[in-house]
Every structure is written in structure tokens, then in C-alpha cells.
Write a protein that holds these residues in place. Structure first.
Motif, PDB file in Angstrom:
ATOM      1  N   PRO A  31      38.981  42.960  34.036  1.00  0.00           N
ATOM      2  CA  PRO A  31      38.795  42.122  34.350  1.00  0.00           C
ATOM      3  C   PRO A  31      37.662  42.082  35.138  1.00  0.00           C
ATOM      4  O   PRO A  31      37.092  40.082  35.054  1.00  0.00           O
TER       5      PRO A  31
ATOM      6  N   ALA B   7      35.849  37.817  33.391  1.00  0.00           N
ATOM      7  CA  ALA B   7      34.603  37.239  34.257  1.00  0.00           C
ATOM      8  C   ALA B   7      33.664  36.710  33.600  1.00  0.00           C
ATOM      9  O   ALA B   7      33.593  35.279  33.347  1.00  0.00           O
TER      10      ALA B   7
ATOM     11  N   THR C 172      40.850  34.107  29.322  1.00  0.00           N
ATOM     12  CA  THR C 172      41.661  34.882  30.227  1.00  0.00           C
ATOM     13  C   THR C 172      43.057  35.684  30.192  1.00  0.00           C
ATOM     14  O   THR C 172      43.840  36.252  31.145  1.00  0.00           O
TER      15      THR C 172
ATOM     16  N   THR D 299      35.422  27.691  37.498  1.00  0.00           N
ATOM     17  CA  THR D 299      35.305  28.874  39.232  1.00  0.00           C
ATOM     18  C   THR D 299      36.612  29.298  39.267  1.00  0.00           C
ATOM     19  O   THR D 299      36.742  30.175  40.044  1.00  0.00           O
TER      20      THR D 299
ATOM     21  N   TYR E 235      39.218  29.992  37.766  1.00  0.00           N
ATOM     22  CA  TYR E 235      38.955  31.381  36.781  1.00  0.00           C
ATOM     23  C   TYR E 235      38.612  32.430  37.004  1.00  0.00           C
ATOM     24  O   TYR E 235      39.558  33.856  36.603  1.00  0.00           O
ATOM     25  N   ALA E 236      37.115  32.330  37.045  1.00  0.00           N
ATOM     26  CA  ALA E 236      36.384  33.690  36.954  1.00  0.00           C
ATOM     27  C   ALA E 236      36.204  34.108  38.284  1.00  0.00           C
ATOM     28  O   ALA E 236      36.777  35.708  38.148  1.00  0.00           O
ATOM     29  N   CYS E 237      36.726  33.443  39.304  1.00  0.00           N
ATOM     30  CA  CYS E 237      37.316  33.856  40.459  1.00  0.00           C
ATOM     31  C   CYS E 237      38.539  34.611  40.824  1.00  0.00           C
ATOM     32  O   CYS E 237      38.279  35.936  41.477  1.00  0.00           O
TER      33      CYS E 237
ATOM     34  N   ALA F 101      39.520  36.720  38.623  1.00  0.00           N
ATOM     35  CA  ALA F 101      39.278  37.943  37.188  1.00  0.00           C
ATOM     36  C   ALA F 101      38.771  38.288  38.215  1.00  0.00           C
ATOM     37  O   ALA F 101      39.340  40.061  38.653  1.00  0.00           O
ATOM     38  N   ILE F 102      37.571  38.144  39.027  1.00  0.00           N
ATOM     39  CA  ILE F 102      37.012  39.464  40.026  1.00  0.00           C
ATOM     40  C   ILE F 102      38.010  39.873  41.252  1.00  0.00           C
ATOM     41  O   ILE F 102      38.244  41.050  41.173  1.00  0.00           O
TER      42      ILE F 102
ATOM     43  N   SER G 155      35.343  37.303  46.781  1.00  0.00           N
ATOM     44  CA  SER G 155      35.766  36.589  45.600  1.00  0.00           C
ATOM     45  C   SER G 155      36.677  35.975  45.588  1.00  0.00           C
ATOM     46  O   SER G 155      37.463  34.997  44.933  1.00  0.00           O
TER      47      SER G 155
END
Lengths: 127, 497, 487
Positions: free
Chosen positions: C19, C23, C40, C117, C119-121, C123-124, C151
Motif C-alpha cells: 500500500p 500511494a 490502485t 488525493t 486514491y493516495a490517502c 492507500a495510506i 491519512s
């Protein structure tokens, strides 16, 4: 050993405390920046006395070794206070230099006037 | 040969570096002199720390005089970390200054600026290295006088006012300190820390001692901005040039805290009662007030530099609280936070300095969305902010851990809760910054921000990286801090009843 | 031996690395939406495979451990799988796949802003959930707990509207505030008492602290883990409803609230130890607090017209089932609690998927506007019905299992308050879910059949199927739950 000596000691002690309190009072109570510095110097001077007084021995001379004398004043406080006086001069000089620059920048050396002007500027900007 | 003179070299290197920089009268030359001098100082401090860790305290007699008359420099587990910290932050601030002074300082004054930085370092290092109460006063004044000058060199005219006000308060503080030292000298007949501690039990009347303690503690408290004697600090930090703010915030108050710890633990004894309450309790009350009142004040600031300055007052409260807890975990926490807070606040002030230089403002409402245009600086500010809160994974968490552990081990769960409750206030003031810089549509200034040169970002990023590093692997700082704590507490037992 | 493809340590490391890398890849691919979504999906599938591999190992008895960082003497950041952590890991990893598919349909269908933002957050947040679920000690758990809070803040505020920012502030302040003021002192107190933070089967506090102090300590943990939304620290959850539906799914099913109840359950099982709590009676008070939350939240849900708000209060109530079961502190009860974590996750994500699907297709958010919607969106509302049945606890859905165990445990412990709460709340659950289903299917439709985008329908059908599958084949979660208490 005369009767005068303890009186002098008492008096100088009184002077020390008076200078200390008066100096501090001037620093706090005066708005004029030069006067504040004067107060600060008085305050510092009292400390010089505080250190030197106990070093004084009745009947003693300056601490220079000489066969003619046996009783000397304690030399260490004198050395310390010489340093302290230099520091005091440095502080005073820097303080006065700052006051000069403040006068150039603000046009006055009264603390409350400067603060009032700064407030006015802030109010203007916010409006 | 050189190794034997390290204790005095660590002070003399920056002092003579400063002289050289002043004599050079050339900006570029002055920078390189400052850089070389500060790196040499750092090397000396690191070597000293190594010696102390390996072989115990080092005593150095200036000119070979006996400590009873002459001056003794004493490097032990308590002062070594401070020397290391001050020297390291000096290097960082000087590297940072190279680019920041071109914007913030008039060219004719740049060489003087480096001179003042070096002399300030010399003064601070001297305070930590010296074992002589009066000699410390001299170094205190050396560092203070150069600090006033550094602040006055800020580009806003209010910097002059801030410098003047600090000069008045700082001089009163230093004079208080020297009065206390005078009284101590009258009682014991010596200025050497070691000898003072030896002779204290012989003193029959404690009144002079109490007076000495009061003067000394108040004098140092002014210098370290202990609430409520902190009024000089926010303006001084807000209007000083960025590199000076970074230097002062991460060193000056820290050395003062060190000095306070020295006096309270080694000389006066922190558990001693004056009247109905003990010194520790009084210090604890003031620390708690600082943590809450200054954090609350920080929440309502618009200028980020001022906000961080108020946060400094609050964070100093954590440090003094650790001292007041006065057990091993608490004092370890205090020393950890001295180091960790220096790193995180250094990073924060450097980051906001970079933003100030690039975008022309440090006002919160003018910096909306700055994270989009200056992601690196804003990122460093974010890391520092999270560390101020004490989020795990940052160094701030580790120091908070030890503070809370200290409180719980002292049987004060309520104090533990108060410590963490005050970090919620930090969530508020840091959260405000983060919300504005990351989550708002970019303001005009943010969009017009220039690119930040690497020499500004490099020291900022190094400090931010250390903040995270020491949050994940705190072995090194914890070792330094716990040996400092052990040394202080070990001495404390032998001191006053 | 254990049937694993990778070594246990490698699986643990990969569970965090995948993950985290996802990110970074998502941020790097911000300008290429198709590649970004592909990243993703690939990451979600890769994580799923790694977790399945780890699961086979854990079922075969392996308990891999991995030290990530050594913080200070006695403090380390370390991973150490146990059955409960494995269960949570498996749930989160599985639902990440489903949620990723659904998100692509939802985010595109509604043309949401700031998708990178998101998808990235996300993943975090998965990264944090993995770390939290696999944590080997309380410090590690706390670290990832806070990363999860931070996150998910950008996700709650994804709309950046005034309302969203306000919700975000409440969210962050409640979660971080409670964790700092209560959870952190609880952890440090535990450390001060016992000198260790490492989770141990059966707990490690027995005999080290008196029953009253233990009750206080438990209180610090329960309210410190405000993600579990035990009243009065539940307000952040309904407020966070302003976020897009995939975020709600993350909060309610995949990660956030589950992290809260997981923390409580983990602390009860591996810090206090259920036998210790049983003998000292230090958790008895919590049964009442959780019971109150169950009933009170159900009443609020009953009166809510906004569908997502009704679902949010349903979550508050369901979470407290788990807390109440943990407080009962019998083996049967904690098995029920563990099963209910799984059941609630898969059924609540179905309900949110359905709600989001209705919103995407018809822009309906109110229960009162859902007349006949079942005739127009049969797949969506069929899935919704299955999720709702599971919430009520009726067979053949997953919700039945956990409730059955909990009811049995409450009866077995002769705790008639808990029995009463479970029965009354079941009636209340039915009272606020069945009318929705009735409206949707029995009232006349006011338009043609028009389902949501395919990706969404696929995802919600899959989770609905999972809800039933979990009832029919409860073997794996049941084995994990039994292994947790060692029976």
C-alpha cells in the motif's frame, strides 16, 4: 577600628539597596527609552557595590604584594567587577545605539508613542 | 595535544571565527569563515561528547589556576549534549543564512551578521562549558548582547523595538543572576560549582541561600522565557531575521534551561521547600501554565512566526515540567525535549523562513494553499508541526512518552493527563496551519511564490528528517538524555537536605 | 510446512510495502487517471494475494514477527501476527479490492474532485490499517492508529466545502484528541505497571494492578479508541457522512471504526486477558455503557430520514455490540465479537455501496424519497436488503453468526441486561431497516429501470454475496476467532 567604619558599611549597604530599587523602578516606570537605560545602569551599578563591599577589609590596602602591608582587600571581587563593568558598558552602548536607530525609524523614543503609532498602523491595515 | 584543550577550544573557535569574520569585512569570506568555524566547533563538541561518554566528566583549568581562584571548565554528561546540540544547530543556521541574508540583511551588514552569529554561539557554548558561576554570567551577556544585535538586524522596523525590549528584560535577568551569584559567593566564598556544592552543608543560615536561589532562578527564567516571564520572546522571534530566529529558538532558551537544571539539581536541590511549597511544585505550576496559556495564545496568532514563538513558550513548559517531575524518566524527557524541540522548531522556523523569502509573507491568511506551490517547505513545516503535537513516528512523541512516563511513575496520573491534554491544544494551532496551507485554494501570494534555493531547503530538510529519524530510532538521543538525567539526579541526592 | 509461498516476515513486510508503494505510484500517476486507477487495483490485488498467503500460514499455526525499528530501550515498532490481527487484516485487504472497483465507478460517475488525493490517502489508510492489525505491541498499534486518523482527514474533507471542513475538524479533534488524552496515557500507564507493551495471548496485566485501577485503565482504552464510537464520543461518525460514499465505506467497514473496536478487543484479549477481567470484574461497567450506546443509537437511527445518517447511527450501535461482547469477557463472547467485526464489515460496506449507488443513479439521499427505488435498481436494492438482514441478524446472513455467539455468551454468563439489550436492539434494527426495504420494493416506481455504473453494481453484488457466503462457510473466521482464545 573606629566607630565610623560600621556606619560607613551600613551607609554603603543602604546605597546599594537604594540604587538597586531605584534603578529597577526607573526601568519599569519611565517610557523614555534613554531614561530606561539610565535606570538599567543604576541597577547594574548597585551590583558592583554588592560584590565589592564584602571584599573590603577594614584597614586593608589594595591587593598589591608589598612587605610593608599584611592586610589586603580580597582581589577577586575587584577582578569580577571590572569584567561586569565592561559588560555594563557594552550593554549601555548597544542600548543607546538601538535607541538611535529607533529614533531614525519611528521618529520618537517614547515607548507609548511608538506603541500607539504601531496600533494605528495595524488598525489602518486591517480596515 | 589538541584533545586536551577541547573544552576551551569549543568556545574559542567560534569566538575567534567571529573576530575573523568581522575583520574580513567581506560577505562571502565571512560566510566561509563562519561555516568553517562552526563545523570545527561541531567537531570539537562531538569529540568532547565522545570523551565524556567513554571516560566520564572532563575538568579543564584555564591557565592552570586552581578552581578556588581560577576558572574551571567542566564537561560532563549534562553539558556534553547541550554543547553538541548548540554546535550542530549553529552549523545548520549558518548554512541556512547564506541564502536568507541576501534577502533579509543589507549587504554592508552581512559580515557583521555572521560575526554576531558566531559570537552568540561562543557565548552559548561558554555557558554550557564553564563550571564557574561568574564566568557563566559573562558568557550569558556575550550571547545576549549578540542576540540583541541579531534581532535588531531584522528587516521590519519593529525588530528594533523587539531588540530594545529584549535588551532591557535580558539585562535585568542577567543582573538578577549576577546578584544571586554574588550572594552565593558571600555565603560560600567560591564561584566554582563543585566547590559551592561542597561548602553548602557548612552554611548555617539558609536566608542568604534562599535569596540567592530566588535571584538566580528568576534571572535564568527570564532568559529561558519561563511563563510568565516570556513576554519578550514572541516579538523577538517574529521580527528577527529567519536564520537568527532558527538559531535562537533552537539554542538560546535551551542553554538557559540547562543552566536552570544545573542550579536546581546540583546546587540548590529541587525538592527543597521554600515556605509552604517546594521549588519543584512551583516550577511545575509555572510549566503547566506555560503549556496551556501559551498554546492558547498560539491558537489565535495570524503570523506563523509569532504562532511558532508562542508554541516555543509552551514547549519550554514541557521541558521545565520534566525537570519539575524530577525523576529519571521525567528529566530524561526534559533533556530529550531540549534536543528534539531544537530540531523541530529549527525545522519549523527555517521552513516558514523559506516561505517568507519566497512568497513575501508569513501571515497565515496570505499563505492559503502554499503547499501546492512550495510542497517541500510546506512538507517540512508539516513534519515539524506533527512533532510539536507529539504524533508517534516523530521525535516529539518520544519526549512526550518519557514525560508522561515520569508523571505516572511519580504517581501523578492527573499530571500525565494534563501533559497530553495540552498537546491537544497543539493539535489546534498546528491543525490551523496545516488546514490553511494544504486544504485551501491557493491565495495570490501562494501562486506567485518563487522557487526556493537548495541552500535554504537543505538544512530545513535535514532537521525535518532528523525529527522523523529520532521518532523511529531514538536510541542515540535517549542515551544522551538518560545519562544527563542520571548525572543530575545522582548529584542531587548528595546536595541539600 | 505452513503452505506459504513467501516467508512470514516477507509477507508482513509486503503487507506494509504494497500500500505504501501504491500511494507513491498513485501520486506519480496523477495526470493519467487510467493508469492511476490501474495502480490502485493492482496493489489491492497484490495485497490480497499476500494476505491470503499469510492467512494460510496463520491457519497452519505460524505466527511470524518482524521488528521494524527499535525506538528506545524497551520500546520497539514491531509486527507480530495473531489470529485476531489476521482476521482484521484479511477483512481490510479483501474489502480494499471491492472498494477499489466501486470507487472507480463512483468517483467517475459523480465526477468527484481531487481523485488523486482520494486514491493516495486511501492507500495510506490501508497501509495504516495493515500496520495496526499486524502490530506486535501497543506502541506500534498507537503509531498506526494515529497515521490512520491523519491519512483519513483529507478524505473526510475531500469536498473542501465549509461543511466538510467542519466535519473534518470534529473528526480529527475527536479521534486525535481522545487518543492523545486517554489512549496514550493508558499505554504509558500499562508500560509503567508492567514494563512491557508486547501483546501476549491471555494478557499480561494479571495481578499487577488492582480491580478498580484496572477498570479505570480499561476506560482509558475504550474511550481513547474513539474510533469505536462508544457514546459520548460518537459524534464524529455521523458528521463525517459529508464525505463521498467510498470514503464512508472506508470509515465504516474497511478501516476506521474497525480499527477502534479491534483496538478494544485486542487490548481486552492480549493486554488484560479475558480471564483476568472475568475474575476481577473490572469490565462489568462497560457492558452497561455499551448497552446504552446500542439502544440510544438505534433510536437515533430510527428517527433519521437521511439514509447515510441512519446507516451511521446503525454503525454506532453495531460497534457497541462488539464492545459489549468484549466487556462480557468470556471466550464465547469474544469469539462473537471477532465474528461480528467480519460480519459488520462486509454487510455495512454493502449497505453503503447501495446507498452510494442510489445517490449516483438517482441523487436520492432521503429515506422518504426512496419509494419504488427497488423496482428501478433491483441489483442495488437486493444487495441492500441482504446487508440490512445481516444488520438485524437474520439468517442466512453473516450478522446472524456473531449475534448468536454473543447472545449465547450473555445467556451463559447470566447477564440478563446484555441479553435484553441484544433482543431489544434487534427489534429496533428491524424497525429502521425494514421500512426502507418495504418502500423500495412495495411502493410504485416512478421511472424506468436504471442501474448505477457497472463497476459499482459488480462491487456491491460481490459484497452482498460475501455476506451470505460468510454465513454458509464461516470456517476460516471461526477458526481464527477460536485460535484467538485458544479453544
Amino acid at each position: 577600628m573606629t566607630l565610623i567604619d560600621p556606619l560607613i558599611a551600613l551607609a554603603t549597604r543602604g546605597v546599594t539597596i537604594f540604587l538597586m530599587v531605584a534603578g529597577l523602578y526607573v526601568v519599569i516606570a519611565r517610557g523614555n527609552m534613554v531614561k530606561k537605560l539610565v535606570g538599567l545602569s543604576l541597577f547594574q551599578s548597585s551590583v558592583y557595590l554588592l560584590f565589592i563591599l564584602p571584599g573590603k577589609i577594614v584597614g586593608g590596602t589594595a591587593p598589591i604584594i608589598d612587605p610593608a602591608f599584611e592586610v589586603y582587600a580580597h582581589p577577586l571581587p575587584h577582578v569580577l567587577i571590572l569584567t561586569a563593568i565592561v559588560v555594563g558598558i557594552g550593554t549601555l552602548a548597544l542600548g543607546l545605539a538601538l535607541v538611535v536607530r529607533i529614533r531614525e525609524a519611528f521618529g520618537t523614543i517614547e515607548e507609548d508613542e511608538i506603541l500607539a503609532r504601531e496600533d494605528a498602523v495595524r488598525v489602518e491595515r486591517d480596515e | 595535544m589538541i584533545a586536551a584543550h577541547l573544552p576551551v577550544l569549543v568556545v574559542l573557535l567560534p569566538l575567534f571565527g567571529g573576530l575573523l569574520a568581522a575583520l574580513s569585512r567581506h560577505n562571502e569570506a565571512a560566510f566561509w569563515i563562519a561555516l568553517v568555524a562552526s563545523i570545527a566547533t561541531l567537531a570539537a563538541a562531538a569529540a568532547l561528547a565522545g570523551q565524556v561518554m567513554a571516560g566520564g566528566p572532563i575538568s579543564y583549568r584555564i591557565g592552570g589556576w586552581d578552581p578556588a581562584l581560577g576558572i574551571e571548565y567542566r564537561i560532563d554528561a549534562v553539558s556534553a549534549p547541550i554543547l553538541l546540540l548548540v554546535a550542530a544547530m549553529g552549523v545548520a543556521a549558518i548554512v541556512y543564512a547564506r541564502r536568507s541574508v541576501t534577502v533579509e540583511i543589507i549587504p554592508e551588514r552581512v559580515a557583521w551578521y555572521y560575526t554576531m552569529m558566531l559570537i552568540c554561539l561562543a557565548g552559548l557554548l561558554g555557558m554550557a562549558a564553564s563550571g564557574d558561576a561568574f564566568n557563566i554570567f559573562v558568557f550569558l551577556e556575550i550571547s545576549s548582547l549578540s542576540t540583541y544585535t541579531l534581532i535588531a538586524l531584522g528587516r521590519d522596523r519593529r525588530a528594533l523595538l523587539a531588540a530594545y525590549q529584549y535588551l532591557i528584560v535580558g539585562t535585568i535577568g542577567a543582573t538578577f543572576y549576577v546578584i544571586g551569584v554574588g550572594l552565593l559567593y558571600l555565603s560560600t566564598g567560591t564561584l566554582n560549582f563543585g566547590l559551592i556544592v561542597e561548602r553548602l552543608p557548612e552554611i548555617t543560615s539558609p536566608r542568604a541561600l534562599i535569596a540567592a536561589e530566588a535571584f538566580i532562578v528568576v534571572g535564568i527564567a527570564l532568559k529561558l522565557a519561563l511563563f510568565p516571564l516570556h513576554a519578550w520572546l514572541p516579538n523577538a522571534y517574529a521580527y528577527a531575521p529567519s536564520s537568527a530566529t532558527a538559531l535562537l529558538a533552537s539554542t538560546a532558551t535551551k542553554v538557559a534551561v540547562y543552566l536552570l537544571a544545573r542550579y536546581l539539581f546540583a546546587v540548590f536541590g529541587i525538592q527543597r521547600s521554600v515556605g509552604p511549597i517546594s521549588v519543584a511544585d512551583a516550577l511545575m505550576a509555572l510549566s503547566l501554565l506555560a503549556m496551556f496559556a501559551a498554546s492558547l495564545a498560539a491558537i489565535f496568532q495570524n503570523d506563523i512566526k509569532r504562532l511558532l514563538a508562542f508554541s516555543s513558550v509552551a514547549q519550554i513548559g514541557y521541558i521545565t515540567l520534566g525537570l519539575a517531575i524530577a525523576n529519571e524518566a521525567g528529566v530524561t524527557g526534559a533533556f530529550l525535549h531540549i534536543m528534539n524541540h531544537a530540531l523541530m522548531k529549527g525545522a519549523a522556523f527555517m521552513a516558514i523562513g523559506a516561505i517568507l523569502i519566497s512568497a513575501g509573507s508569513s501571515k497565515l491568511d496570505e499563505l492559503a494553499g502554499i503547499g501546492r506551490t512550495m510542497p517541500v517547505a510546506a512538507g517540512a513545516l508539516t513534519v515539524a508541526g506533527l512533532a510539536l503535537i507529539g504524533v508517534p513516528g516523530t521525535s516529539g512523541f518520544v519526549s512526550k512518552w518519557y514525560l508522561v512516563l515520569g508523571a505516572i511513575e511519580a504517581g501523578r496520573l492527573w499530571l500525565a493527563i494534563l501533559i497530553v491534554a495540552s498537546s491537544v491544544l497543539a493539535v489546534l494551532y498546528v491543525g490551523r496551519i496545516l488546514e490553511v496551507i494544504w486544504f485551501r485554494e491557493p491565495a495570490k501570494r501562494s501562486l506567485e511564490a518563487q522557487a526556493v534555493p537548495l541552500s535554504l531547503l537543505a538544512p530545513t530538510l535535514v532537521l525535518a528528517a532528523l525529527t522523523i529519524w529520532f521518532g523511529l530510532d531514538a536510541g542515540f538521543p535517549v542515551e544522551l538524555a538518560s545519562s544527563a538525567a542520571k548525572a543530575l539526579l545522582g548529584v542531587s541526592k548528595g546536595a541539600l537536605p | 510446512m505452513t503452505g506459504m509461498l513467501l516467508s512470514g516476515e516477507a509477507s508482513l513486510a509486503l503487507a506494509l510495502v504494497i500500500p505504501a508503494l501504491a500511494a507513491l505510484a498513485i501520486i506519480a500517476l496523477a495526470r493519467h487517471p487510467n493508469l492511476r486507477e490501474a495502480a490502485t487495483l493492482v496493489a489491492a490485488l497484490a495485497l490480497f494475494i499476500v494476505v491470503v498467503d499469510l492467512l494460510t500460514g496463520v491457519l497452519a499455526g505460524a505466527r511470524p514477527a518482524l521488528e521494524l525499528a527499535h525506538l528506545a530501550p524497551g520500546l520497539s515498532i514491531a509486527l507480530h501476527v495473531d489470529p485476531l490481527g489476521m482476521l482484521f487484516t484479511a477483512i481490510a485487504a479483501t474489502l480494499w479490492v471491492a472498494n477499489s472497483v466501486y470507487s472507480i465507478g463512483y468517483m467517475r460517475g459523480n465526477d468527484e474532485p481531487r481523485q488523486t488525493t482520494f486514491y493516495a490517502c486511501f492507500a495510506i489508510a490501508i497501509f495504516a490499517t495493515m500496520g495496526l492489525a499486524l502490530a506486535g505491541n501497543l506502541l506500534t498499534l498507537f503509531l498506526f492508529y494515529e497515521i490512520l486518523s491523519l491519512s483519513t482527514y483529507p478524505l473526510v474533507t475531500l469536498k473542501r466545502s465549509r461543511e466538510a471542513m467542519r466535519a473534518g475538524r470534529i473528526y480529527l479533534l475527536t479521534l486525535i484528541g481522545a487518543s492523545m488524552i486517554l489512549l496514550l496515557p493508558a499505554i504509558i500507564w500499562t508500560y509503567a505497571i508492567s514494563g512491557t507493551l508486547d501483546f501476549a495471548p491471555g494478557g499480561f496485566l494479571a495481578g499487577r494492578v488492582g480491580p478498580e485501577a484496572m477498570a479505570v485503565l480499561l476506560g482509558l482504552y475504550v474511550f481513547g479508541a474513539a474510533k469505536a464510537a462508544v457514546m459520548p464520543l460518537h459524534r464524529w461518525l455521523p458528521n463525517a457522512m459529508v464525505a463521498p460514499t467510498p470514503v464512508s465505506a472506508l470509515l465504516h467497514a474497511v478501516a476506521v471504526v474497525k480499527a477502534g473496536v479491534f483496538t478494544i478487543l485486542k487490548v481486552v484479549v492480549s493486554v488484560f486477558g479475558i480471564e483476568t477481567l472475568q475474575t476481577t470484574g473490572s469490565s462489568a461497567w462497560l457492558v452497561y455503557v455499551a448497552g446504552f450506546t446500542i439502544i440510544a443509537a438505534s433510536f437515533v437511527a430510527l428517527s433519521a430520514d437521511d439514509l447515510k445518517r441512519r446507516l451511521a447511527y446503525s454503525t454506532v450501535s453495531q460497534l457497541s455490540y462488539i464492545v459489549m461482547a468484549a466487556a462480557l469477557a468470556t471466550p464465547l463472547a469474544v469469539i462473537g465479537a471477532a465474528l461480528h467485526i467480519a460480519a459488520h464489515a462486509v454487510s455495512k460496506i454493502t449497505l453503503f455501496f447501495a446507498a452510494g449507488s442510489v445517490y449516483t443513479a438517482e441523487h436520492v439521499t432521503k429515506v422518504s424519497a426512496m419509494d419504488g427505488i427497488g423496482r428501478r435498481m433491483p441489483w442495488t436494492m437486493a444487495a441492500f436488503t441482504i446487508g440490512a438482514l445481516s444488520m438485524i441478524g437474520l439468517p442466512p446472513t453473516a450478522g446472524f453468526l456473531g449475534k448468536w455467539f454473543m447472545l449465547g455468551a450473555a445467556g451463559g454468563a447470566a447477564n440478563w441486561f446484555a441479553v435484553g439489550v441484544i433482543i431489544v436492539s434487534t427489534v429496533l434494527n428491524a424497525a429502521y431497516f425494514l421500512p426502507i426495504i418495504f418502500r423500495a420494493f412495495m411502493k410504485p416506481a416512478n421511472g424506468p429501470v436504471r442501474e448505477a455504473p457497472l463497476a459499482m453494481v459488480v462491487a456491491l453484488t460481490a459484497t452482498a454475496a460475501g455476506t451470505i457466503l460468510l454465513f454458509l462457510l464461516p470456517d476460516i473466521p471461526l477458526r481464527l476467532a477460536r485460535a484467538m482464545v485458544g479453544v
